[in-house]
Enzyme design. Structure first.
Site, PDB file in Angstrom:
ATOM      1  N   TYR A  65      40.780  71.226  84.121  1.00 29.19           N
ATOM      2  CA  TYR A  65      41.219  69.751  84.631  1.00 29.19           C
ATOM      3  C   TYR A  65      41.571  68.862  84.209  1.00 29.19           C
ATOM      4  CZ  TYR A  65      43.265  67.153  88.203  1.00 29.19           C
ATOM      5  OH  TYR A  65      43.474  66.162  88.781  1.00 29.19           O
TER       6      TYR A  65
ATOM      7  N   ASN B 285      39.969  58.694  94.217  1.00 24.91           N
ATOM      8  CA  ASN B 285      40.068  59.612  95.634  1.00 24.91           C
ATOM      9  C   ASN B 285      41.013  58.665  96.157  1.00 24.91           C
ATOM     10  OD1 ASN B 285      38.397  62.209  94.768  1.00 24.91           O
ATOM     11  ND2 ASN B 285      36.376  60.280  95.202  1.00 24.91           N
TER      12      ASN B 285
ATOM     13  N   PRO C  58      48.106  44.419 148.838  1.00 19.04           N
ATOM     14  CA  PRO C  58      48.282  43.171 149.256  1.00 19.04           C
ATOM     15  C   PRO C  58      47.423  42.258 150.074  1.00 19.04           C
ATOM     16  CG  PRO C  58      50.210  44.464 149.579  1.00 19.04           C
ATOM     17  CD  PRO C  58      48.956  45.583 149.093  1.00 19.04           C
TER      18      PRO C  58
ATOM     19  N   LYS D 225      44.627  67.039  82.049  1.00 17.94           N
ATOM     20  CA  LYS D 225      45.730  65.691  82.964  1.00 17.94           C
ATOM     21  C   LYS D 225      45.753  64.598  81.482  1.00 17.94           C
ATOM     22  CE  LYS D 225      46.419  65.211  86.648  1.00 17.94           C
ATOM     23  NZ  LYS D 225      47.411  65.251  87.084  1.00 17.94           N
TER      24      LYS D 225
END
Length: 371
Positions: free
Chosen positions: A103, A132, A283, A107
Site C-alpha cells: 500500500y 486518519n 392560569p 501511494k
C-alpha cells in the site's frame, strides 16, 4: 471554475461535493469507480482544478494497490500533461506512503507520478499525506476506527479494543476541506519540511481516550450532561458521533415532573455552565417563593403572561415586573432576593429557564420564603 473530483463517491469526495455545491461559481465533474479509466482524459476537459481523491486501501488482491493508486495517478498525470492547460492538482496521499509495504509503495508511486508535473504548463501540485480523517459519512467497520466506534456505540453494538494505549493522530474532515478549498481558490502552499501540504489542527490521543469520549456522548442522553462540545476536537467528534445515529434514535425522551401547577422538564446539563429546562403554569398559578445565596437563573417567557415579584432578604425592598411571550425578555433572579412568578394570563404559561449551576439535591442553594 470547473473542478474534477476523482473518487467522488468516497468519504472525502462526498463531503467535498456537498461543500462545492454550496458555491455558485464552481462546476463539479466527478470520476468514480463506475467510470472506465479511459474516461479520465475526457473528464479533464476544461478543468481548472483536480481533487485526486481516488485510491485503493483494502483490496482483495494486493495488485489492486498498483492499479488503483499508482497506475490511475499516472493516467491522470499524463492527461494533465497532454491537456497543455494550467491545472492545479490536489492529491490525497497517506502517512503510510513512507512505508515499504504494497500500500505504501503504491501511494508513493502515485505521489511521484503527479509530482513530476510540477511546473509544467504553469500548474501546481499539492500533495497531502493525511493521517486518519474523521467526520460524517465515513464507512464504518472498514478502515476508520472513529467511524466504527461511532457507528457501533451509537447502536449499542459491542466494540473490541486490542490496544487501548495505542496512539492515533486525527484530522477533521471540515478542516481538510477548508484547506483544499483555500488551495482551489489560489492560496499559497503551506508545506512541511518534506514538501507535503499540511492540515491543522491535528489531534493526538489514544484509542482508549477516543472510545471513552464517544461512550460519554452516548451516556449523555441518560444523565443529560453534555460535554464541552462547542470547540476543538470534542466539537468535531461529537458532530461525527451524532451523524452516525440511526433514524430511530434522532429523538429521545427527557424527565418530566408534573403536579397540579403544571410540568417541569429538564433538557440539558453542562459540566460547568449550569442547566436548561422549561416549566409550565396554569392560569393563576404561582411558582417559586424562594431565594438563593449564590445560584442565579434566567427566565424567558415563551408563551403567556407572567408577573415576577422580588423582595430583598435584608432590606425588605420589593420589585415587580411583567413580561409576555410576545416580547422576548430575560428576567434574572438575584442572589439574596426571594422571588416568584405568577401566570397572570388566561392560558397556559410556558417559561424557559437557565440556572448557572446543575441542581444538587444534597446542597440545592434554594430556601423557601414567600415574597
Amino acid at each position: 471554475m470547473r473542478v474534477l473530483i476523482t473518487g467522488a463517491d468516497g468519504f472525502v469526495g462526498k463531503n467535498l461535493q456537498l461543500r462545492l455545491r454550496e458555491r455558485t461559481d464552481v462546476e463539479v465533474v466527478t470520476f468514480t469507480r463506475a467510470e472506465s479509466v479511459d474516461y479520465l482524459p475526457k473528464a479533464l476537459e476544461g478543468v481548472d482544478v483536480v481533487f485526486h481523491l481516488a485510491g485503493v486501501n483494502r483490496p482483495k488482491d494486493p495488485q489492486e494497490f498498483v492499479a488503483g493508486n499508482a497506475e490511475l495517478s499516472q493516467v491522470l498525470s499524463d492527461a494533465v500533461r497532454n491537456s497543455g492547460r494550467r491545472i492545479r492538482v490536489i492529491l490525497t496521499s497517506s502517512t503510510q506512503a513512507c512505508m515499504d509495504n504494497p500500500y505504501g509503495l503504491s501511494k508513493r508511486q502515485a505521489e511521484q507520478a503527479l509530482q513530476a508535473l510540477a511546473g509544467e504548463n504553469g500548474g501546481s501540485i499539492h500533495v497531502f499525506r493525511l493521517p486518519n480523517v474523521f467526520g460524517k459519512w465515513c464507512k464504518p467497520n472498514y478502515n476508520s476506527a472513529v467511524a466504527t466506534f461511532c457507528h457501533n456505540i451509537a447502536r449499542g453494538i459491542p466494540i473490541q479494543i486490542n490496544a487501548p494505549d495505542a496512539a492515533v493522530t486525527l484530522v477533521y474532515i471540515d478542516d481538510v476541506l477548508d484547506r483544499f478549498i483555500d488551495l482551489m481558490d489560489g492560496a499559497a502552499a503551506a508545506s512541511d519540511a518534506e514538501g507535503f501540504e499540511t492540515v491543522a489542527p491535528q489531534y493526538m490521543l489514544t484509542v482508549g481516550e477516543l472510545v471513552r469520549q464517544i461512550t460519554a456522548f452516548r451516556e449523555s442522553r441518560d444523565g443529560l450532561v453534555i460535554d464541552r462540545v462547542g470547540t476543538g476536537f470534542v466539537r468535531a467528534l461529537y458532530s461525527t458521533y451524532v451523524s452516525y445515529l440511526p433514524v430511530e434514535r434522532f429523538a429521545y425522551e427527557v424527565p418530566q415532573y408534573a403536579d397540579p401547577r403544571g410540568v417541569f422538564v429538564e433538557m440539558l446539563r453542562t459540566p460547568d455552565c449550569g442547566q436548561f429546562s422549561f416549566f409550565t403554569a396554569h392560569p393563576g398559578i404561582t411558582r417559586g417563593g424562594h431565594y438563593h445565596h449564590t445560584k442565579t437563573e434566567k427566565f424567558l417567557v415563551i408563551k403567556g403572561q407572567a408577573r415576577f415579584r422580588f423582595r430583598q432578604m435584608h432590606t425588605g425592598q420589593t420589585h415587580e415586573l411583567e413580561t409576555t411571550g410576545t416580547k422576548p425578555e430575560i428576567v434574572e433572579t438575584i442572589p439574596g432576593w426571594t422571588h416568584d412568578i405568577t401566570n397572570t394570563g388566561s392560558d397556559e404559561m410556558v417559561v424557559m429557564l437557565w440556572a448557572n449551576e446543575v441542581f444538587a439535591r444534597a446542597k440545592p442553594d434554594t430556601y423557601a420564603c414567600p415574597v
